[in-house]
Design a protein around this motif. Structure first.
Motif, PDB file in Angstrom:
ATOM      1  N   HIS A  87      -1.993  -3.172   2.782  1.00 11.09           N
ATOM      2  CA  HIS A  87      -3.189  -2.336   2.631  1.00 11.09           C
ATOM      3  C   HIS A  87      -3.961  -2.690   1.371  1.00 11.09           C
ATOM      4  CE1 HIS A  87      -1.735   0.626  -0.442  1.00 11.09           C
ATOM      5  NE2 HIS A  87      -0.556   0.457   0.116  1.00 11.09           N
ATOM      6  N   ASP A 238       0.214  -1.963  -6.226  1.00  6.62           N
ATOM      7  CA  ASP A 238       0.339  -1.329  -4.909  1.00  6.62           C
ATOM      8  C   ASP A 238      -1.067  -1.206  -4.340  1.00  6.62           C
ATOM      9  OD1 ASP A 238       0.745   0.270  -2.699  1.00  6.62           O
ATOM     10  OD2 ASP A 238       1.196   2.087  -3.841  1.00  6.62           O
ATOM     11  N   ASN A 239      -1.605  -2.023  -3.432  1.00  4.50           N
ATOM     12  CA  ASN A 239      -0.749  -2.948  -2.744  1.00  4.50           C
ATOM     13  C   ASN A 239      -1.357  -4.342  -2.741  1.00  4.50           C
ATOM     14  OD1 ASN A 239       1.395  -3.788  -1.126  1.00  4.50           O
ATOM     15  ND2 ASN A 239       0.375  -3.185   0.744  1.00  4.50           N
ATOM     16  N   GLU A 273      -4.954   3.237   3.792  1.00  2.00           N
ATOM     17  CA  GLU A 273      -3.538   3.594   3.922  1.00  2.00           C
ATOM     18  C   GLU A 273      -3.202   4.796   3.065  1.00  2.00           C
ATOM     19  OE1 GLU A 273       0.748   3.748   2.966  1.00  2.00           O
ATOM     20  OE2 GLU A 273      -0.886   3.402   1.566  1.00  2.00           O
ATOM     21  N   GLU A 274      -3.803   4.869   1.880  1.00  2.00           N
ATOM     22  CA  GLU A 274      -3.460   5.936   0.931  1.00  2.00           C
ATOM     23  C   GLU A 274      -3.910   7.308   1.408  1.00  2.00           C
ATOM     24  OE1 GLU A 274      -1.467   5.473  -1.347  1.00  2.00           O
ATOM     25  OE2 GLU A 274      -1.564   3.372  -1.952  1.00  2.00           O
ATOM     26  N   ASP A 319       4.490  -3.595   1.628  1.00  2.00           N
ATOM     27  CA  ASP A 319       3.957  -2.591   0.708  1.00  2.00           C
ATOM     28  C   ASP A 319       4.974  -2.463  -0.429  1.00  2.00           C
ATOM     29  OD1 ASP A 319       2.386  -0.627  -0.381  1.00  2.00           O
ATOM     30  OD2 ASP A 319       2.481   0.721   1.342  1.00  2.00           O
TER      31      ASP A 319
HETATM   32 ZN    ZN Z   1       1.207   1.117  -0.956  1.00  2.49          ZN
END
Ligand code: ZN
Length: 436
Positions: A87, A238-239, A273-274, A319
């Motif tokens: 991501h 991340d990431n 994604e977050e 990830d």
């Molecule tokens: Zn992540």
């Protein structure tokens, strides 16, 4: 040379990661930085509106997401997919639509919290701005990326004299009240206009600036730190660590790829994604599936063959993983200690918060063995909840067997994170071995 010290190659990979991260303050920049890296390796850019190309070396960017693939000239009844997903987004603070605020004679900007950042880590840092602006022009609306690496903004913490219990009771931040960055003093005059500032930054008239997706980033450059220079200190590890290793592994693989090989190798980098991945370009949507299916049909495959190639394929969802924090050892599963510079991490969870199962795990174990890198196995303490990532979503959307992996890091979701230098080249090597 101290034997703890990373080799020249290990250092070079970490420096390349630093270059990637510092070029990519927003998900839109991550997609463009990744695209540029792949274009240098001979990938061509396709557009979502035009007819989809078949196999070959192609990439497609949608906002902060990217799909790239390299495949054989001809599909066969045995062709399968090898997919690496990651991501592009990181938790941060984002500018509101009407952000201009004036309090106590200071000009500030209203912000929303994106994802789950460690809020305290955004205090007392010099902050820049990046993102994209939608601008009206004679040929319609265009989207312009922008990044301002000047230290424009600052969120000052309250002095300890005014909050004396903070070191014994902890810091509580109200998202509405305590996070607005300041950027000027106007003392009664009109507050500084964010729209006027941004219009100038993207060379547009303020009346043509229709909307923005704008976010804050720390401007301090990333760097290698520690006694033996074994750690990378950077934002957005991340990431972006996984994004960088995935596209650099695919670029390297494509250069050596045998056009007669029976796999279509894909890297998918997803935005959002977050915040749960439900969007037109996220991992919970149809973006990746529709690109892959259109590509498959354009290469003269049929839908039945496409579905078979997914089921018989394999996906690595990359990830970052939690390294064991030496100051909080009790928060980690004692029998699964994870070390920085200890090699790629295989993540599993009995309730499938990670998509890993025994057959998919085996693919990753073998990839690490072929690459000659150590492997670490991560599971959370049974009494602490487990995070999740794009692995279960990709696996469920495409019915492709999936393994969740990643490099280890400390301070996940801080504005400044930490990972191991050696883990960058080790993850790259394991991904390269997975694609082969
Ligand atoms: Zn992540």
């Amino acid at each position: 040379m101290n034997e703890q010290q990373p080799t020249e190659d290990e250092n070079a990979a970490a420096q390349d990661l630093i270059g990637f991260i510092d070029a990519s303050p927003s998900p839109y920049h991550v997609a463009e930085t990744a695209a540029a890296l792949l274009e240098r390796a001979g990938f061509k850019r396709a557009s979502a509106e035009a007819a989809m190309p078949g196999t070959g070396r192609w990439l497609i960017v949608r906002g902060g997401s990217l799909v790239a693939w390299v495949g054989p000239d001809k599909l066969s009844a045995k062709t399968t997919f090898r997919l690496i997903g990651a991501h592009t987004d990181s938790p941060n603070l984002r500018i509101k639509p009407q952000p201009d605020v004036q309090r106590a004679g200071m000009d500030q900007l209203g912000v929303e919290v994106y994802g789950s950042p460690l809020l305290n880590s955004w205090l007392d840092r010099d902050l820049g701005l990046s993102g994209r602006a939608a601008v009206a022009g004679p040929d319609g609306v265009s989207t312009r990326l922008f990044r301002i690496d000047e230290p424009l903004l600052r969120i000052p913490q309250l002095a300890i004299h005014l909050d004396p219990s903070i070191n014994s009771e902890g810091l509580l931040l109200n998202r509405q009240q305590h996070l607005a960055p300041l950027w000027a003093t106007s003392d009664g005059a009109m507050p500084a206009s964010f729209a006027a500032f941004l219009a100038a930054a993207v060379s547009a008239r303020v009346e043509d600036l229709l909307a923005w997706d704008a976010m804050l980033h720390p401007v301090e450059p990333s760097r290698i730190v520690g006694l033996h220079r074994q750690f990378v200190s950077a934002p957005r590890i991340d990431n972006q660590l996984s994004c960088f290793t995935a596209v650099s592994a695919l670029a390297k693989f494509a250069e050596a790829a045998d056009n007669a090989a029976d796999t279509v190798s894909v890297v998918a980098l997803f935005d959002h994604e977050e915040i749960g991945s439900t969007s037109h370009s996220g991992a919970a949507g149809t973006f990746l599936g529709s690109v892959l299916e259109r590509m498959w049909l354009a290469a003269d495959g049929d839908r039945a063959g496409y579905l078979r190639a997914l089921v018989e394929g394999c996906c690595v969802s990359a990830d970052c993983a939690h390294a064991t924090n030496p100051n909080y050892v009790d928060r980690h599963e004692p029998e699964h200690r994870i070390a920085l510079n200890g090699g790629p991490v295989l993540k599993s969870n009995a309730n499938l918060r990670y998509a890993t199962d025994a057959p998919s795990a085996a693919r990753w174990v073998q990839a690490c063995r072929r690459a000659g890198v150590p492997l670490q196995r991560f599971v959370t303490r049974s009494d602490i909840g487990c995070g999740s990532t794009i692995g279960p979503l990709t696996s469920a959307q495409l019915a492709i067997p999936t393994v969740d992996v990643g490099a280890s890091q400390l301070a996940m979701h801080s504005a400044r994170e930490l990972c191991g230098v050696l883990d960058v080249s080790a993850l790259q090597a394991a991904m390269g071995a997975f694609l082969l």
